[in-house]
Design an enzyme around this catalytic site. Structure first.
Site, short mmCIF file in Angstrom:
data_model
loop_
_atom_site.label_atom_id
_atom_site.label_comp_id
_atom_site.label_asym_id
_atom_site.label_seq_id
_atom_site.Cartn_x
_atom_site.Cartn_y
_atom_site.Cartn_z
N GLU A 45 -0.92 -7.48 1.95
CA GLU A 45 -0.89 -6.88 0.62
C GLU A 45 -2.26 -6.96 -0.03
O GLU A 45 -2.93 -7.99 0.04
CB GLU A 45 0.15 -7.60 -0.23
CG GLU A 45 0.39 -7.01 -1.61
CD GLU A 45 1.52 -7.70 -2.35
OE1 GLU A 45 1.96 -7.17 -3.38
OE2 GLU A 45 1.98 -8.76 -1.88
N LYS A 114 4.13 0.13 -4.79
CA LYS A 114 5.12 -0.93 -4.72
C LYS A 114 6.21 -0.68 -5.76
O LYS A 114 5.91 -0.36 -6.93
CB LYS A 114 4.46 -2.29 -4.98
CG LYS A 114 5.32 -3.51 -4.68
CD LYS A 114 4.50 -4.79 -4.79
CE LYS A 114 5.31 -6.02 -4.44
NZ LYS A 114 4.51 -7.27 -4.52
N CYS A 175 5.95 -6.99 0.27
CA CYS A 175 6.20 -8.37 -0.12
C CYS A 175 7.51 -8.58 -0.88
O CYS A 175 8.57 -8.66 -0.29
CB CYS A 175 5.01 -8.89 -0.94
SG CYS A 175 4.96 -10.71 -1.04
N PRO A 359 -12.39 -41.12 -4.55
CA PRO A 359 -12.15 -42.52 -4.90
C PRO A 359 -10.96 -43.04 -4.08
O PRO A 359 -9.84 -42.57 -4.25
CB PRO A 359 -11.80 -42.46 -6.40
CG PRO A 359 -12.33 -41.14 -6.86
CD PRO A 359 -12.18 -40.22 -5.69
N LEU A 360 -11.22 -43.96 -3.17
CA LEU A 360 -10.21 -44.44 -2.23
C LEU A 360 -9.69 -45.79 -2.71
O LEU A 360 -10.36 -46.81 -2.58
CB LEU A 360 -10.82 -44.56 -0.84
CG LEU A 360 -9.88 -44.79 0.35
CD1 LEU A 360 -8.82 -43.70 0.45
CD2 LEU A 360 -10.67 -44.87 1.64
N SER A 361 -8.49 -45.80 -3.28
CA SER A 361 -7.99 -46.98 -3.99
C SER A 361 -7.29 -48.00 -3.11
O SER A 361 -7.09 -49.13 -3.52
CB SER A 361 -7.02 -46.53 -5.09
OG SER A 361 -5.82 -46.03 -4.52
N GLY A 362 -6.85 -47.58 -1.95
CA GLY A 362 -6.01 -48.45 -1.15
C GLY A 362 -4.53 -48.19 -1.32
O GLY A 362 -3.69 -48.82 -0.68
N GLY A 363 -4.20 -47.22 -2.20
CA GLY A 363 -2.81 -46.81 -2.39
C GLY A 363 -2.47 -45.61 -1.54
O GLY A 363 -3.35 -44.98 -0.92
N ILE A 364 -1.21 -45.22 -1.55
CA ILE A 364 -0.76 -44.19 -0.62
C ILE A 364 -1.24 -42.80 -1.00
O ILE A 364 -1.45 -41.93 -0.14
CB ILE A 364 0.79 -44.23 -0.49
CG1 ILE A 364 1.23 -43.48 0.78
CG2 ILE A 364 1.45 -43.63 -1.73
CD1 ILE A 364 2.64 -43.75 1.18
N ASP A 365 -1.47 -42.53 -2.30
CA ASP A 365 -1.89 -41.19 -2.71
C ASP A 365 -3.31 -40.88 -2.24
O ASP A 365 -3.56 -39.83 -1.63
CB ASP A 365 -1.79 -41.05 -4.22
CG ASP A 365 -0.36 -41.08 -4.72
OD1 ASP A 365 0.53 -40.64 -3.96
OD2 ASP A 365 -0.11 -41.55 -5.84
N SER A 366 -4.25 -41.76 -2.53
CA SER A 366 -5.62 -41.51 -2.07
C SER A 366 -5.70 -41.62 -0.55
O SER A 366 -6.50 -40.93 0.10
CB SER A 366 -6.60 -42.48 -2.73
OG SER A 366 -6.31 -43.82 -2.40
#
Length: 715
Positions: A45, A114, A175, A359-366
């Site tokens: 499209e 369309k 579509c 920023p890598l925090s050590g938690g699951i999201d980052s």
């Protein structure tokens, strides 16, 4: 007697307003289709402009440049000898339409606007286009003078019609029309149209592909016929990732399917089908034949004096119909590994970026965000090893590498373009610091380990000097407002430091000619929905690959990646308690996200789905959950959770107005910028709905009786 025809559809990675690049990808798809012997080529499209131009569609330049590109395609001799179905915006009688233009040998055969526009969720097509509301009506369209000079035509047919060749009939739909209750393909098939094309700009959402494929398979199963589905693929400049998966189906069976996630800019899918199988299939279903004879809509035929199924193929023993196959679907965990990774690569290469900072925090999201970047690097290396020259050139340009460098290892690529930083304070634990360092080492990002207590202390000292008051944490006797302020200042300083490091780390490393790194956010969709984040903290970034993904799905993804990518360290992220680590840790107290929120991430996913997808207000959500969560929870407990969710959702709604642009993956995204058009200042108590909920709770607990009508008269 067999009547064989080879057909082609495609996935194109188009980019909004990249007219010349889009043209070249269209030309490449036509070249490949002809090389494979196809007599019909279908594209996505609005492929000339890119689907996601948004308000740019209102500019006359966009329509003008579309015709200029289209003329360049028509003029090329290599585009002749094949019927082309190409999408672009067209102005007819001062009205703008989303159109398919069918051409052959440099001549425009027909323009089909369309009929039904996508106008909910992520889509605002009626802001830019008008639907063609005249079923079965065809008008005369005067071509622009520049087009007339090339084609020698002054007028072509415009409207709701179909193409008739010497041996078959072809109809086009676009579509959203596939998703409507009365899809045009139904009336077309009843009127004898044997080949139906669908050109799409359909985005990726987790678990959505099966709906799209089911509609195609079921439609051709009931009506018979050949269905060619084309789709855009990639990030064309916004939050959506268009996930390709071009498809060819015959009589309810899949005969060809393209990839859903891939870094190839052009992918052409072909199949050889037997039109006699369509005719036999349809003719054997008496109910279909009866409906066909009484169908109220008869389409005008636009005649093209060519045969798409050459006579010589009927007796060629080397040519046979393409065999059927099972439709392929990725697991949701695989979709998370692949979709956001492809989106990140497109974004990076098209913005001329030099890499990402997280920023890598050590938690699951980052952690999940970092693993998605690792997945991106794996995809780049895979495509390079398969000879994808565009990916190789992009990788060299992004990394500022020499012309003979080759991206052969995901970790080596990550070491050049991916930068991470652990921003710890005295409230951070050694476990999160260690996990961050180990994950960075496994991925091979350029990692910085930072203690930022002095910066935090300095900012708090400025406040103390200015006011004479020193805030302290609640655990040490401070008030709730002091506690919140001290948490927020840590989070906001991380955002400031993130942008500082993103701009200067390439300089520190001596990487020449870089303009800084793109900062990645890592707030998931559930936290955004609840507002469990600090405004302008490290959730404020350039883009966010997980901002539309639930915590529940992220956990499944990490479990999958641990095995698939051979990264055992990820198991530790799964078992760790989710915590912001913004308050002091003592023997008696460790901050917990779910305790702070007053609800679990699983419950947040349910709230989000009911609020957005099922359109529930507080009262209707309470009634649904009263049945779903009983007897596990009492009526008063359900009521408390629903009221708490809507209260915090409402008071934090303003945060969505500054939410980092996120990869769209869930239907309940609260993204105010595009997807969730609700006010951001509302009464968080929802007083009337709360009274009705309280009345039902009282009845459930036997404290009050009455009829449903009594609830209507609460004062």
């Amino acid at each position: 007697m067999s009547q064989l025809i080879t057909l082609a559809t495609c996935n194109l990675n188009q980019w909004a307003l990249d007219f010349e690049g889009n043209r070249d990808r269209i030309l490449e798809s036509i070249r490949i289709a002809k090389e494979k012997g196809a007599r019909l080529r279908v594209g996505p499209e609005l492929e000339i402009t890119g689907y996601g131009c948004l308000d740019h569609f209102l500019e006359g330049d966009v329509t003008l440049h579309s015709w200029e590109m289209y003329v360049q395609i028509l003029k090329r001799p290599e585009t002749h000898g094949i019927l082309l179905d190409i999408g672009m915006p067209v102005m007819h009688k001062n009205v703008r339409y989303n159109c398919r233009i069918l051409s052959l040998d440099g001549q425009i055969m027909f323009i089909r606007p369309k009929l039904w526009l996508a106008n909910d969720g992520n889509y605002r097509e009626m802001r830019f286009f008008t639907p063609w509301m005249k079923a079965g009506v065809v008008e005369e369209f005067q071509l622009p003078p520049a087009v007339q000079m090339v084609t020698g035509q002054k007028f072509v047919s415009f409207g709701d019609a179909v193409i008739r060749t010497l041996d078959t009939c072809i109809g086009a739909e676009t579509c959203e029309e596939l998703f409507t209750p009365q899809s045009p393909n139904i009336s077309m098939s009843l009127d004898g149209v044997e080949i139906i094309t669908n050109s799409s700009g359909s985005h990726h959402e987790l678990r959505k592909l099966n709906k799209r494929l089911d509609l195609i398979i079921n439609s051709t199963s009931r009506c018979g016929g050949v269905y060619l589905y084309a789709n855009q693929r990639g990030c064309d400049g916004d939050r959506l990732y268009y996930d390709g998966c071009a498809l060819i189906a015959v009589n309810g069976k899949v005969v060809a399917q393209g990839s859903q996630f891939c870094l190839k800019d052009v992918e052409v899918v072909t199949a050889t089908v037997d039109l006699e199988e369509v005719r036999s299939y349809r003719g054997s279903i008496m109910s279909r034949c009866l409906q066909a004879t009484s169908s109220p809509l008869t389409y005008k035929r636009i005649d093209i004096p060519i045969e798409l199924a050459p006579m010589n193929l009927r007796f060629d023993r080397n040519v046979c119909p393409t065999k059927t196959r099972e439709a392929f679907y990725h697991l949701p965990e695989e979709e998370i590994a692949l979709g956001p990774a492809c989106w990140l690569w497109d974004y990076l290469r098209r913005c001329n970026g030099s890499g990402y900072f997280l920023p890598l925090s050590g938690g699951i999201d980052s952690c999940a965000t970092a693993v998605i970047v690792h997945s991106m690097c794996r995809l780049v290396v895979k495509e390079a090893n398969e000879g994808n020259q565009q990916v190789i050139e992009d990788a060299r340009r992004i990394t500022r590498a020499s012309s003979d460098w080759f991206p052969s290892d995901p970790r080596e690529l990550a070491s050049k373009i991916f930068h991470t930083c652990y921003m710890g304070t005295e409230n951070s634990s050694k476990e999160t610091q260690r996990r961050s360092a180990e994950l960075a080492s496994r991925i091979d990002s350029y990692h910085v380990d930072l203690k930022m207590d002095k910066v935090v202390t300095s900012v708090v000292s400025v406040f103390e000097i200015a006011t004479g008051k020193k805030p302290i944490f609640k655990i040490f006797g401070g008030s709730q407002i002091e506690n919140l302020a001290l948490q927020n200042i840590q989070a906001r300083i991380r955002m400031v430091l993130a942008y500082l490091f993103a701009q200067l780390l390439p300089w520190v490393r001596g990487i020449p000619n870089t303009g800084g790194l793109l900062v990645l956010g890592s707030a998931n969709v559930d936290e955004c929905l609840r507002g469990y984040l600090t405004k302008y903290d490290c959730s404020s970034a350039d883009i966010n690959p997980i901002g539309g993904i639930s915590k529940t799905d992220l956990k499944k993804f990490i479990a999958y990646a641990s095995k698939e990518f051979d990264m055992p360290i990820l198991d530790e992220f799964l078992t760790a308690t989710p915590t912001a680590e913004l308050e002091p840790i003592t023997k008696e107290y460790v901050q917990s996200d779910e305790i702070d929120m007053g609800m679990t991430y699983e419950e947040l996913s349910v709230f989000g789905y009911l609020r957005k997808v099922e359109k529930c207000g507080p009262y209707s959500m309470f009634l649904k959950l009263l049945h779903q969560w009983s007897p596990r929870l009492s009526a008063s407990q359900v009521a408390e959770k629903v009221k708490k969710f809507f209260f915090y959702y409402a008071i934090n709604r303003h945060k969505q107005t500054v939410l980092t642009p996120s990869y769209h993956a869930e239907q309940y995204s609260p993204d105010d910028n595009r997807f969730d058009l609700r006010p951001f200042l509302i009464n968080p108590r929802f007083t009337w709905a709360s009274k009705k909920i309280d009345r039902v709770v009282a009845e459930c607990e036997g404290k009050q009786s009455g009829s449903p009508l009594d609830i209507m008269s609460i004062d």
